[in-house]
Write a protein that holds these residues in place. Sequence first.
Motif, short mmCIF file in Angstrom:
data_model
loop_
_atom_site.label_atom_id
_atom_site.label_comp_id
_atom_site.label_asym_id
_atom_site.label_seq_id
_atom_site.Cartn_x
_atom_site.Cartn_y
_atom_site.Cartn_z
N LYS A 50 0.84 -1.20 0.00
CA LYS A 50 0.00 0.00 0.00
C LYS A 50 0.88 1.25 0.00
O LYS A 50 1.85 1.33 0.74
CB LYS A 50 -0.91 0.04 1.23
CG LYS A 50 -1.85 -1.13 1.35
CD LYS A 50 -2.97 -1.02 0.37
CE LYS A 50 -4.00 -2.11 0.60
NZ LYS A 50 -5.19 -1.96 -0.17
N TRP A 93 -3.26 7.53 1.18
CA TRP A 93 -4.26 7.60 2.25
C TRP A 93 -4.37 9.00 2.85
O TRP A 93 -5.14 9.22 3.79
CB TRP A 93 -3.93 6.61 3.35
CG TRP A 93 -4.04 5.17 2.96
CD1 TRP A 93 -4.83 4.65 1.97
CD2 TRP A 93 -3.37 4.07 3.55
NE1 TRP A 93 -4.68 3.28 1.92
CE2 TRP A 93 -3.79 2.90 2.87
CE3 TRP A 93 -2.45 3.95 4.58
CZ2 TRP A 93 -3.33 1.63 3.20
CZ3 TRP A 93 -1.99 2.68 4.91
CH2 TRP A 93 -2.43 1.54 4.23
N GLU A 134 -8.99 -2.30 6.74
CA GLU A 134 -8.39 -2.89 5.55
C GLU A 134 -8.44 -4.41 5.66
O GLU A 134 -8.35 -4.96 6.78
CB GLU A 134 -6.92 -2.46 5.40
CG GLU A 134 -6.72 -0.98 5.19
CD GLU A 134 -6.99 -0.54 3.76
OE1 GLU A 134 -7.01 -1.39 2.86
OE2 GLU A 134 -7.16 0.67 3.56
#
Length: 152
Positions: A92, A97, A107
């Motif tokens: 990620k 974010w 998640e």
Amino acid sequence: TNPFWTGTDTNDPNGGTPFYSASGFGIDVHTGDWEAWFGGWRAASETQTFSQSVEIVAGGPRFINYWRNVVAAPDGTATLKIYVDSTVVSTKDVTAWSSELTTWVNESVDITAQAGGTHTVKFEYTFSGVDDGNLFIDDVTIDDHAGSTRRR
């Protein structure tokens, strides 16, 4: 803290870990009193990890579920990788974010292919750039469904 998790932090001069208690910091954990804190050193580069050896039961879908909260956006390249043994099961971009600052988000990572037997699950935060930001991880579970049952 969970005595089964171990952690490393390349920037802590005392050889510390990314685990911290919410008391005294003024930053809210998702549940309980402890969480993992990645970043926070205002460093130009770093690597922080936490891991645990776990049984991943075979016979159906399996997911790593966790809650994450970006309190301060990193200024540079920040990546959160999740491993089962040496296999990367999730990568990620933490900077993506940044639009969800100070919000706990659930998640899920499908690990059905790794189900069966004892494995090491590891979270790894790497950063390079100007400011490493602040990423918090809490309430990690392995479940037979995506999404955590621990709601805020």
